[in-house]
Design an enzyme around this catalytic site. Structure first.
Site, mmCIF file in Angstrom:
data_model
loop_
_atom_site.group_PDB
_atom_site.id
_atom_site.type_symbol
_atom_site.label_atom_id
_atom_site.label_comp_id
_atom_site.label_asym_id
_atom_site.label_seq_id
_atom_site.Cartn_x
_atom_site.Cartn_y
_atom_site.Cartn_z
ATOM 1 N N ASP A 139 9.722 -6.539 -54.331
ATOM 2 C CA ASP A 139 8.497 -6.087 -53.698
ATOM 3 C C ASP A 139 7.502 -7.249 -53.859
ATOM 4 O OD1 ASP A 139 6.416 -4.392 -52.729
ATOM 5 O OD2 ASP A 139 5.791 -4.090 -54.805
ATOM 6 N N ASP A 185 3.560 -7.129 -53.216
ATOM 7 C CA ASP A 185 2.273 -6.745 -53.811
ATOM 8 C C ASP A 185 2.502 -6.022 -55.142
ATOM 9 O OD1 ASP A 185 0.501 -7.556 -51.635
ATOM 10 O OD2 ASP A 185 1.382 -5.931 -50.485
HETATM 11 C C1 BG6 Z 1 2.114 -2.688 -49.683
HETATM 12 C C2 BG6 Z 1 0.911 -2.383 -50.559
HETATM 13 O O1 BG6 Z 1 2.819 -3.781 -50.176
HETATM 14 O O2 BG6 Z 1 1.692 -2.967 -48.349
HETATM 15 C C3 BG6 Z 1 0.090 -1.262 -49.940
HETATM 16 O O3 BG6 Z 1 1.369 -1.992 -51.849
HETATM 17 C C4 BG6 Z 1 -0.287 -1.619 -48.507
HETATM 18 O O4 BG6 Z 1 -1.060 -1.031 -50.722
HETATM 19 C C5 BG6 Z 1 0.985 -1.918 -47.714
HETATM 20 O O5 BG6 Z 1 -0.996 -0.554 -47.897
HETATM 21 C C6 BG6 Z 1 0.684 -2.313 -46.271
HETATM 22 O O6 BG6 Z 1 -0.029 -3.518 -46.285
HETATM 23 P P1 BG6 Z 1 -0.605 -4.265 -45.014
HETATM 24 O O7 BG6 Z 1 -0.843 -5.654 -45.518
HETATM 25 O O8 BG6 Z 1 0.448 -4.223 -43.943
HETATM 26 O O9 BG6 Z 1 -1.838 -3.559 -44.603
HETATM 27 MG MG MG Z 2 4.046 -3.052 -54.957
#
Ligand code: BG6
Ligand code: MG
Length: 214
Positions: free
Chosen positions: A10, A12
């Site tokens: 993963d 984030d």
């Molecule tokens: C995930 C995060 O990796 O990505 C979430 O943990 C986030 O918090 C999701 O909402 C979608 O992210 P993005 O960048 O497409 O808005």
């Molecule tokens: Mg995560």
């Protein structure tokens, strides 16, 4: 258990910490609509897609019903702030421990991939100067169902050309551990995900991965 041939990370909360940027951007969007939003609500957004995150934030919205078009507009507004914040990231935002561990896993012959719900994964990897580092990147741009659906990890395994059981998913969110388990992968929980107790392995620190695969 099958021998592990690849790691699917993963992004984030595992490779890099973008929580604070998500928080600031959602907060600005929520304030513009007079919606209450705090760190605790932000916490519930981990691993959840952008539109699903918006729905969670709108649980506190008390105005007239919003059209789908308006919701898309709010999500786009949040994303424009978020992307601006991401542009302040540098390679130092990925810790030395993470980089050293990844390099050592690669040296040991494992394939390395990203499995992220984020549509901004390419921007984040670019900021970290890791755009070409991983053998495969599966992210919010190539899926139709977000975690806890296994799709993002199933696609990552496909991109790597490996069966799911030979892949180990590394996740900081319960939704991500559920996705990895549901996809038939082995899972390693780190950070908050340890508390759900559903990972094949629990990590205290990222470098513990080196003990799982000697
Ligand atoms: C995930 C995060 O990796 O990505 C979430 O943990 C986030 O918090 C999701 O909402 C979608 O992210 P993005 O960048 O497409 O808005
Ligand atoms: Mg995560």
């Amino acid at each position: 258990m099958a021998d592990i041939k690849a790691f699917i990370f993963d992004l984030d909360g595992v490779i890099v910490f973008t929580d604070k940027f998500h928080y600031l951007a959602w907060k600005q969007m929520a304030d513009s609509m007079g919606i209450y939003f705090d760190e605790e609500i932000n916490h519930r957004l981990r691993g959840v897609s952008r539109m699903a995150s918006l729905e969670i934030i709108l649980e506190r919205y008390e105005g007239e019903p919003l059209s789908e078009e308006k919701k898309e507009e709010l999500a786009a507004y949040k994303n424009s702030i978020y992307v601006e914040l991401l542009r302040s990231m540098t390679p130092e935002d990925c810790s030395q421990e993470v980089r050293d561990t990844l390099d050592e896993l690669r040296r040991r012959g494992y394939k390395l991939a990203i499995g992220s719900s984020s549509k901004n994964a390419p921007i984040i990897l670019e900021q970290l100067e890791m755009g070409d580092y991983f053998d495969a990147v599966s992210d919010g741009n190539n899926i139709t169902k977000s975690k806890p659906d296994p799709e993002v990890f199933v696609k990552a395994a496909e991109f790597l050309g490996l069966p799911p059981e030979e892949c180990l998913v590394v996740e900081d969110a319960e939704a991500g551990i559920d996705a990895g388990n549901g996809g038939g992968m082995q899972t390693a929980a780190i950070g908050d995900a340890v508390n759900c107790g559903k990972g094949t392995y629990n990590l205290t620190t990222f470098a513990d991965l080196l003990d799982i695969c000697k």
